[in-house]
Scaffold this motif. Structure first.
Motif, short mmCIF file in Angstrom:
data_model
loop_
_atom_site.label_atom_id
_atom_site.label_comp_id
_atom_site.label_asym_id
_atom_site.label_seq_id
_atom_site.Cartn_x
_atom_site.Cartn_y
_atom_site.Cartn_z
N ILE A 1 -40.44 -81.45 56.00
CA ILE A 1 -40.76 -81.65 57.43
C ILE A 1 -42.22 -81.24 57.59
O ILE A 1 -42.62 -80.17 57.09
CB ILE A 1 -39.87 -80.81 58.36
CG1 ILE A 1 -38.40 -81.22 58.23
CG2 ILE A 1 -40.32 -80.96 59.82
CD1 ILE A 1 -37.44 -80.35 59.02
N ARG A 2 -43.01 -82.07 58.25
CA ARG A 2 -44.42 -81.74 58.47
C ARG A 2 -44.80 -81.87 59.94
O ARG A 2 -44.27 -82.74 60.64
CB ARG A 2 -45.33 -82.63 57.62
CG ARG A 2 -45.18 -82.39 56.12
CD ARG A 2 -46.38 -82.84 55.34
NE ARG A 2 -46.21 -82.57 53.92
CZ ARG A 2 -47.21 -82.39 53.06
NH1 ARG A 2 -48.46 -82.43 53.50
NH2 ARG A 2 -46.98 -82.16 51.78
N LEU B 1 -39.01 -92.26 51.44
CA LEU B 1 -38.97 -92.80 52.80
C LEU B 1 -39.53 -91.74 53.74
O LEU B 1 -39.14 -90.57 53.65
CB LEU B 1 -37.54 -93.16 53.18
CG LEU B 1 -37.40 -94.01 54.46
CD1 LEU B 1 -36.39 -95.13 54.25
CD2 LEU B 1 -36.95 -93.15 55.63
N VAL B 2 -40.47 -92.14 54.61
CA VAL B 2 -41.08 -91.22 55.57
C VAL B 2 -40.80 -91.71 56.98
O VAL B 2 -40.99 -92.89 57.28
CB VAL B 2 -42.61 -91.10 55.35
CG1 VAL B 2 -43.22 -90.12 56.36
CG2 VAL B 2 -42.92 -90.66 53.92
N VAL B 3 -40.33 -90.79 57.83
CA VAL B 3 -40.03 -91.12 59.24
C VAL B 3 -40.98 -90.34 60.14
O VAL B 3 -41.17 -89.13 59.97
CB VAL B 3 -38.56 -90.78 59.60
CG1 VAL B 3 -38.30 -91.10 61.07
CG2 VAL B 3 -37.60 -91.54 58.70
N GLU B 4 -41.58 -91.05 61.08
CA GLU B 4 -42.46 -90.43 62.08
C GLU B 4 -41.63 -90.18 63.34
O GLU B 4 -40.98 -91.09 63.85
CB GLU B 4 -43.64 -91.36 62.37
CG GLU B 4 -44.73 -90.73 63.22
CD GLU B 4 -44.59 -91.07 64.70
OE1 GLU B 4 -44.96 -90.21 65.53
OE2 GLU B 4 -44.11 -92.15 65.02
N HIS B 5 -41.62 -88.93 63.82
CA HIS B 5 -40.76 -88.54 64.95
C HIS B 5 -41.53 -88.35 66.26
O HIS B 5 -40.93 -87.99 67.27
CB HIS B 5 -40.00 -87.24 64.62
CG HIS B 5 -39.15 -87.34 63.39
ND1 HIS B 5 -37.95 -88.00 63.38
CD2 HIS B 5 -39.35 -86.89 62.14
CE1 HIS B 5 -37.42 -87.93 62.17
NE2 HIS B 5 -38.25 -87.27 61.39
N GLY B 6 -42.82 -88.60 66.24
CA GLY B 6 -43.62 -88.43 67.44
C GLY B 6 -44.22 -87.03 67.54
O GLY B 6 -43.75 -86.09 66.88
N ASP B 7 -45.26 -86.90 68.33
CA ASP B 7 -45.91 -85.61 68.60
C ASP B 7 -46.39 -84.92 67.32
O ASP B 7 -46.39 -83.69 67.23
CB ASP B 7 -44.94 -84.70 69.37
CG ASP B 7 -45.66 -83.55 70.07
OD1 ASP B 7 -46.86 -83.71 70.38
OD2 ASP B 7 -45.05 -82.49 70.26
N GLY B 8 -46.73 -85.72 66.28
CA GLY B 8 -47.28 -85.15 65.05
C GLY B 8 -46.26 -84.73 64.01
O GLY B 8 -46.62 -84.18 62.96
N TYR B 9 -44.98 -84.97 64.28
CA TYR B 9 -43.92 -84.57 63.34
C TYR B 9 -43.51 -85.72 62.42
O TYR B 9 -43.41 -86.87 62.85
CB TYR B 9 -42.68 -84.10 64.10
CG TYR B 9 -42.83 -82.74 64.76
CD1 TYR B 9 -42.58 -81.58 64.06
CD2 TYR B 9 -43.23 -82.65 66.10
CE1 TYR B 9 -42.71 -80.33 64.67
CE2 TYR B 9 -43.38 -81.41 66.72
CZ TYR B 9 -43.11 -80.26 65.99
OH TYR B 9 -43.25 -79.03 66.60
#
Length: 371
Positions: free
Chosen positions: A357-358, A307-315
């Motif tokens: 974390i990326r 599962l991948v979550v996008e947190h905004g601002d490239g994170y």
């Protein structure tokens, strides 16, 4: 009139945008899964075992998810049954009180009746006394009728409550039976998973073979995350997630456990870990580290149910080797919200969580970001 139209338009427009976002993310996910198959350069035997492993992992995920839903329903029904039983007891007490009061009134009416109601009225010489007797009789009759009506309502409520209670108990028994069947199915699937792992170990025997497989899996993951990042950039923004920059060092770990493999540690050959591996119990809850949107929720080679979550601002944050995925592509998730369950999918010998974390595609050390 303009404001009324706007009030109805905004939720509809938001819902349409959310549906479009979900559809586009699902399309990207399907493209990634198709690309994964093409990238994997292995023998036909290896491919067959990995296909079997994938199918088993996904089946375990579905069964585990249903089991969790059943457990939640069982808990809800237990609470309902407890409340209904308490209500039944309370209604029974009210019924007994009403019967006691009605019995007293009937007894009083009977005793008065022995004095001959008509004779008592004729013997009243005083109009005032006669009026008092009539008023008393009327009051007694009204009170008795009122108590009878109350008792009727209580009896109806008792019967209705009893029916609802019986239905809840039957539903509970049915769900319990379903849960037992699913648990049996899960045991069989886990045995199949174990056999798949043993077969995979027989094929990947040498360190060189293991390194080659790990390189392919890591390359495929990097390409998948790159495709997801590009897709996110092209999507219309529904919610402005703030990213993780402001909360560095204050994020909670996604699950409890001991970190087995740290970021940067040698993985195999020249490969190094781009995240951390946390040893944890199978079925343990995996929580989202910060607010964001699910942009991937499926099986990937080497990482199992991911599962991948996008947190905004490239994170982005990534959670792998799960036993079950509790969220779907397009779902908005909050900090601390359960999103998956710890497992050993993707060819793991023991249950653990692989966590990354990326930022703009570059892996970051989770130990510097999580408290």
């Amino acid at each position: 009139m303009f404001f009324v139209v706007l009030a109805f338009f905004i939720p509809s427009a938001y819902a349409d945008k959310a549906a479009q976002t979900r559809q586009k993310l699902e399309q990207v996910q399907q493209q990634i899964l198709a690309t994964q198959t093409q990238l994997k350069k292995t023998s036909s035997d290896h491919q067959a075992i990995e296909k079997s492993l994938k199918d088993t992992d996904q089946a375990i995920g579905q069964v585990t998810k249903r089991l969790r839903q059943t457990e939640q329903k069982l808990t809800d029904i237990k609470q309902r049954i407890t409340a209904l039983e308490a209500q039944q007891k309370e209604l029974e007490q009210i019924k007994q009180q009403q019967l006691k009061m009605l019995t007293g009134q009937i007894k009083s009416a009977y005793q008065i009746g022995q004095h001959d109601y008509l004779k008592m009225m004729l013997n009243q010489n005083s109009p005032a006394k006669l009026e008092r007797v009539l008023t008393y009789y009327q009051y007694l009759n009204k009170a008795r009728i009122k108590e009878v009506e109350k008792l009727k309502l209580t009896v109806v409520a008792l019967e209705k409550n009893k029916q609802v209670l019986t239905e809840a108990q039957l539903e509970f028994a049915k769900l319990l039976d379903t849960q037992k069947n699913k648990q049996t199915e899960l045991v069989k699937l886990k045995q199949a998973q174990k056999q798949n792992l043993a077969q995979l170990a027989n094929i990947i025997k040498t360190d060189q073979q293991q390194l080659a497989a790990l390189k392919q899996d890591e390359s495929a993951l990097s390409q998948a995350l790159k495709a997801l990042a590009e897709a996110v950039e092209a999507l219309p923004k529904q919610t402005n997630f703030s990213g993780l920059g402001q909360v560095k060092g204050r994020l909670l770990w996604p699950t409890k456990g001991r970190v087995r493999d740290y970021f940067g540690k040698r993985k195999s050959g020249e490969l190094r870990w781009k995240g951390v591996v946390i040893n944890a119990s199978a079925g343990q809850v995996v929580n989202n580290i910060y607010a964001g949107q699910v942009i991937f929720s499926d099986w990937l080679n080497g990482y199992g149910l991911v599962l991948v979550v996008e947190h905004g601002d490239g994170y982005m944050s990534l959670y792998g080797h799960n036993q079950a995925l509790l969220k779907d592509v397009g779902d908005t998730v909050h900090a601390g919200e359960p999103i998956a369950l710890v497992g050993q999918s993707g060819g793991q010998a023991t249950p653990n969580l692989y966590f990354e974390i990326r930022y703009q595609g570059k892996p970051l050390d989770p130990t510097k970001w999580c408290h």
